[in-house]
Design a protein around this motif. Structure first.
Motif, PDB file in Angstrom:
ATOM      1  N   ASN A 175       0.814  -1.214   0.000  1.00 48.70           N
ATOM      2  CA  ASN A 175       0.000   0.000   0.000  1.00 48.70           C
ATOM      3  C   ASN A 175       0.848   1.264   0.000  1.00 48.70           C
ATOM      4  O   ASN A 175       0.410   2.306  -0.494  1.00 48.70           O
ATOM      5  CB  ASN A 175      -0.953  -0.013   1.196  1.00 48.70           C
ATOM      6  CG  ASN A 175      -2.077  -1.012   1.003  1.00 48.70           C
ATOM      7  OD1 ASN A 175      -2.625  -1.143  -0.088  1.00 48.70           O
ATOM      8  ND2 ASN A 175      -2.422  -1.742   2.051  1.00 48.70           N
ATOM      9  N   PHE A 176       2.047   1.199   0.547  1.00 47.05           N
ATOM     10  CA  PHE A 176       2.963   2.344   0.473  1.00 47.05           C
ATOM     11  C   PHE A 176       3.248   2.694  -0.982  1.00 47.05           C
ATOM     12  O   PHE A 176       3.219   3.861  -1.386  1.00 47.05           O
ATOM     13  CB  PHE A 176       4.263   2.011   1.209  1.00 47.05           C
ATOM     14  CG  PHE A 176       5.313   3.087   1.123  1.00 47.05           C
ATOM     15  CD1 PHE A 176       5.409   4.060   2.104  1.00 47.05           C
ATOM     16  CD2 PHE A 176       6.214   3.137   0.062  1.00 47.05           C
ATOM     17  CE1 PHE A 176       6.378   5.060   2.029  1.00 47.05           C
ATOM     18  CE2 PHE A 176       7.181   4.128  -0.028  1.00 47.05           C
ATOM     19  CZ  PHE A 176       7.264   5.083   0.959  1.00 47.05           C
ATOM     20  N   ILE A 177       3.520   1.675  -1.802  1.00 44.25           N
ATOM     21  CA  ILE A 177       3.822   1.900  -3.216  1.00 44.25           C
ATOM     22  C   ILE A 177       2.606   2.490  -3.932  1.00 44.25           C
ATOM     23  O   ILE A 177       2.737   3.396  -4.764  1.00 44.25           O
ATOM     24  CB  ILE A 177       4.276   0.580  -3.870  1.00 44.25           C
ATOM     25  CG1 ILE A 177       5.639   0.175  -3.305  1.00 44.25           C
ATOM     26  CG2 ILE A 177       4.339   0.722  -5.382  1.00 44.25           C
ATOM     27  CD1 ILE A 177       6.118  -1.179  -3.765  1.00 44.25           C
ATOM     28  N   LYS A 178       1.412   1.999  -3.614  1.00 43.70           N
ATOM     29  CA  LYS A 178       0.202   2.519  -4.258  1.00 43.70           C
ATOM     30  C   LYS A 178      -0.010   3.995  -3.937  1.00 43.70           C
ATOM     31  O   LYS A 178      -0.467   4.768  -4.773  1.00 43.70           O
ATOM     32  CB  LYS A 178      -1.015   1.713  -3.808  1.00 43.70           C
ATOM     33  CG  LYS A 178      -1.024   0.282  -4.297  1.00 43.70           C
ATOM     34  CD  LYS A 178      -2.216  -0.478  -3.725  1.00 43.70           C
ATOM     35  CE  LYS A 178      -2.149  -1.956  -4.131  1.00 43.70           C
ATOM     36  NZ  LYS A 178      -3.250  -2.728  -3.510  1.00 43.70           N
ATOM     37  N   LEU A 179       0.311   4.387  -2.724  1.00 36.23           N
ATOM     38  CA  LEU A 179       0.037   5.759  -2.293  1.00 36.23           C
ATOM     39  C   LEU A 179       1.124   6.738  -2.719  1.00 36.23           C
ATOM     40  O   LEU A 179       0.827   7.854  -3.161  1.00 36.23           O
ATOM     41  CB  LEU A 179      -0.126   5.794  -0.770  1.00 36.23           C
ATOM     42  CG  LEU A 179      -0.540   7.134  -0.162  1.00 36.23           C
ATOM     43  CD1 LEU A 179      -1.915   7.555  -0.675  1.00 36.23           C
ATOM     44  CD2 LEU A 179      -0.569   7.044   1.364  1.00 36.23           C
ATOM     45  N   PHE A 180       2.383   6.328  -2.616  1.00 30.72           N
ATOM     46  CA  PHE A 180       3.478   7.280  -2.797  1.00 30.72           C
ATOM     47  C   PHE A 180       4.244   7.123  -4.117  1.00 30.72           C
ATOM     48  O   PHE A 180       4.987   8.031  -4.490  1.00 30.72           O
ATOM     49  CB  PHE A 180       4.473   7.167  -1.639  1.00 30.72           C
ATOM     50  CG  PHE A 180       3.897   7.552  -0.309  1.00 30.72           C
ATOM     51  CD1 PHE A 180       3.632   8.881  -0.009  1.00 30.72           C
ATOM     52  CD2 PHE A 180       3.596   6.588   0.636  1.00 30.72           C
ATOM     53  CE1 PHE A 180       3.101   9.239   1.216  1.00 30.72           C
ATOM     54  CE2 PHE A 180       3.071   6.934   1.864  1.00 30.72           C
ATOM     55  CZ  PHE A 180       2.807   8.260   2.159  1.00 30.72           C
ATOM     56  N   CYS A 181       4.103   6.002  -4.795  1.00 34.16           N
ATOM     57  CA  CYS A 181       4.943   5.743  -5.971  1.00 34.16           C
ATOM     58  C   CYS A 181       4.152   5.688  -7.267  1.00 34.16           C
ATOM     59  O   CYS A 181       4.630   5.130  -8.264  1.00 34.16           O
ATOM     60  CB  CYS A 181       5.716   4.440  -5.777  1.00 34.16           C
ATOM     61  SG  CYS A 181       6.788   4.429  -4.330  1.00 34.16           S
ATOM     62  N   GLN A 182       2.960   6.245  -7.298  1.00 33.15           N
ATOM     63  CA  GLN A 182       2.143   6.207  -8.513  1.00 33.15           C
ATOM     64  C   GLN A 182       1.676   7.602  -8.935  1.00 33.15           C
ATOM     65  O   GLN A 182       0.641   7.763  -9.569  1.00 33.15           O
ATOM     66  CB  GLN A 182       0.948   5.276  -8.317  1.00 33.15           C
ATOM     67  CG  GLN A 182       1.354   3.819  -8.125  1.00 33.15           C
ATOM     68  CD  GLN A 182       0.172   2.880  -7.988  1.00 33.15           C
ATOM     69  OE1 GLN A 182      -0.974   3.305  -7.931  1.00 33.15           O
ATOM     70  NE2 GLN A 182       0.454   1.589  -7.928  1.00 33.15           N
ATOM     71  N   GLN A 183       2.432   8.640  -8.572  1.00 31.86           N
ATOM     72  CA  GLN A 183       2.208  10.017  -8.995  1.00 31.86           C
ATOM     73  C   GLN A 183       0.753  10.461  -8.743  1.00 31.86           C
ATOM     74  O   GLN A 183       0.007  10.798  -9.656  1.00 31.86           O
ATOM     75  CB  GLN A 183       2.578  10.199 -10.467  1.00 31.86           C
ATOM     76  CG  GLN A 183       4.076  10.197 -10.731  1.00 31.86           C
ATOM     77  CD  GLN A 183       4.744   8.853 -10.458  1.00 31.86           C
ATOM     78  OE1 GLN A 183       4.439   7.885 -11.130  1.00 31.86           O
ATOM     79  NE2 GLN A 183       5.636   8.784  -9.488  1.00 31.86           N
TER      80      GLN A 183
END
Length: 589
Positions: A175-183
């Motif tokens: 979920n970290f990647i979904k929130l912070f790494c998808q512009q």
């Protein structure tokens, strides 16, 4: 119909279900992380390292300016009041502070909202579900700015970056990647990164390096390759680095027994910043190391170079307060040279140590500050007392009938194997709770004394409960009377046992520096929040440590149905500088 957002409360770490769940998730995430490291997948999917346009854009937006403002917040997403107070403050276009300088003169300075906002770990508590990220992190920050209408263009928006802490890793970083790494956009901020770690070029030959240490593990090889490639292709000799990491390893090495976190940090700094073994072919200068994980403000530096490299712990973004009186005044095991003149000394803490000692006294109200834990003790006591009343009434009635002293009563308990196992099991649980990961040799003894004290409380409560049975002629009294006496004894016993726990936390923390986490989290204090505001300019870096001593508790919620957004109105958040601005000068590095 107006939609209601449930404002999150400060996490109570003494909820038994939560403690069990956090422990289980930590074990699972740590185990699977050894076999399926999400950082390696990020590196495989992301090609921006070799994308020249990406670096040109970063250089244009940040590096080619004459100066830049950066905000750094650590440990957010716990209670709404504390997180929103920090978000509201950092979102202001400007903040003006007054302070008294070393000469005793009153000074005033106006700071600007950062073009870059960086979160340094643990963006949500206790679990990194999308719901928790939304409630505890996203909504507070999305609702914080009053001038959203002015930032209609993408180029006007400040940028947001984040590295994960241990809580962000409990789901394997999904979920970290979904929130912070998808512009995405979070309020006025737009997320820009592609990985859970990053490097950013800044003006005046400064850089930010932010690492992902994944649950205190070694930095993975793809991440090392990332920083090595940037060092070799994008940087020059003697460039200056502001390093952001997820834990204060320099403090943990001093206060934790056999802690290896600093060795891992030192390996990275020696090899990839100072080029000790020729890893990068270039040597850089370390201007500041910034972190959170301890939810307080503390600054350490070399006395010989007060305007040189600074160590900042600023974990006051929204999580419960960590007290500061346990911090060492000198980190003798951390040196920036070969002799004692290079020891690292404590310069400032927030809250002040006298305030920290005062707050620690709150542990004497442990039964009432941690009601769920007290209720757990109540259930344990009720179970034991009900077993005694149902299966062993005769033995204890006789003990009272013949006026056996307390010592004989203890032997009566020990003569019944099941009751003996229950009593020893409870004591063993309290002993296992002991904080033995500290340098004090008194820690095991303190834990043993606490375990014995809890056993004595249990036995004394049972002793006087047996007296009550005898007075009430327990051989003949009704089931209702049995229930009432068991409930009453359990209530009294659990309150006393919880109070003993509070006394243990207070004394062991005060005298032996034990239970730094538990003695602080049991207070669930939302106050004494902080963040860092950095100004990078031609002479170096000026750091403004912003503190919020008292967090407002009451906010009026407003919901915009058309835009599906929230806003909150309430008391003005009062912020001030924790200490006068810290100047890190290029010629001192």
């Amino acid at each position: 119909m107006e939609r209601q957002y449930k404002q999150s409360k400060m996490v109570n770490w003494y909820q038994p279900r939560m403690l069990l769940s956090i422990g289980l998730k930590a074990v699972i995430s740590g185990t699977f992380g050894n076999y399926a490291d999400r950082r390696e997948l990020e590196a495989a999917l992301d090609n921006n390292l070799d994308n020249e346009k990406e670096w040109e854009q970063l250089e244009t937006e940040y590096g080619k300016n004459e100066e830049i403002w950066i905000d750094v917040i650590n440990d957010t997403g716990d209670g709404f009041n504390s997180t929103f107070a920090v978000a509201k403050t950092v979102a202001q276009k400007t903040l003006t502070f007054s302070y008294t300088n070393e000469e005793g003169n009153l000074q005033s300075v106006t700071t600007q909202r950062g073009k870059i906002l960086i979160f340094g770990g643990d963006e949500v508590y206790p679990f990194p579900t999308l719901e928790e990220y939304t409630n505890r992190f996203k909504i507070p920050f999305a609702s914080a700015c009053d001038d959203v209408a002015e930032l209609t263009k993408e180029n006007d928006r400040p940028h947001l970056y984040a590295i994960p802490g241990n809580h962000d890793w409990y789901d394997g970083l999904g979920n970290f990647i979904k929130l912070f790494c998808q512009q995405r956009w979070i309020g006025i901020w737009s997320t820009k990164q592609h990985r859970s770690y990053f490097a950013l070029p800044l003006p005046c030959n400064y850089w930010i390096w932010a690492t992902d240490i994944q649950l205190n593990s070694d930095i993975d090889k793809p991440q090392l390759n990332y920083f090595e490639a940037i060092a070799k292709t994008e940087m020059k000799d003697n460039d200056r680095i502001i390093l952001i990491t997820a834990e204060p390893a320099w403090v943990y090495k001093q206060i934790h027994k056999e802690d290896r976190s600093y060795d891992k940090l030192k390996f990275f700094v020696d090899n990839y910043i100072h080029n000790k073994n020729g890893c990068t072919g270039r040597t850089f200068k370390l201007a500041a190391t910034l972190t959170g994980d301890l939810h307080q403000y503390a600054r350490f530096c070399n006395k010989e170079k007060p305007q040189g490299h600074q160590y900042f712990t600023a974990g006051g973004g929204g999580a419960f307060l960590h007290l500061t009186h346990n911090l060492p005044s000198c980190l003798k095991s951390i040196r920036e040279g070969d002799d004692a003149a290079n020891d690292i000394y404590q310069q400032k803490v927030f809250p002040e140590k006298k305030d920290s000692h005062r707050l620690l006294l709150g542990n004497l109200l442990f039964p009432f500050k941690n009601v769920t834990f007290t209720f757990l003790l109540f259930c344990i006591y009720l179970f034991i007392f009900w077993i005694v009343q149902d299966h062993y009434p005769g033995a204890f009635i006789n003990a009272m009938k013949y006026h056996y002293p307390f010592v004989h009563f203890v032997f009566t308990v020990l003569s019944h194997p099941f009751l003996c196992i229950l009593t020893l099991g409870l004591s063993a649980g309290f002993y296992a709770f002991s904080d033995t990961n500290v340098t004090s040799k008194a820690a095991p003894v303190a834990g043993f004394i606490h375990a014995v004290a809890q056993a004595v409380v249990l036995l004394l409560t049972l002793y006087y409960n047996s007296s009550l049975w005898y007075v009430l002629n327990a051989e003949n009294y009704s089931l209702v009377a049995k229930i009432v006496t068991a409930l009453f004894a359990s209530f009294v016993g659990s309150i006393i046992a919880a109070f003993v726990m509070g006394v243990y936390l207070y004394v062991s923390n005060l005298l032996f520096n034990m239970h730094i986490n538990e003695a602080s989290s049991s207070l669930a204090s939302p106050d004494y929040k902080n963040f860092l505001r950095l100004h990078v300019h031609k002479d170096g870096v000026t750091v403004y440590p912003v503190g919020i001593k008292k967090v407002p508790r009451k906010w009026q919620q407003h919901y915009n149905k058309d835009k599906d957004t929230y806003s909150f109105t309430g008391a003005v958040v009062e912020s001030a500088l924790i200490e006068e601005p810290i100047h890190i000068l290029n010629n001192q590095l």
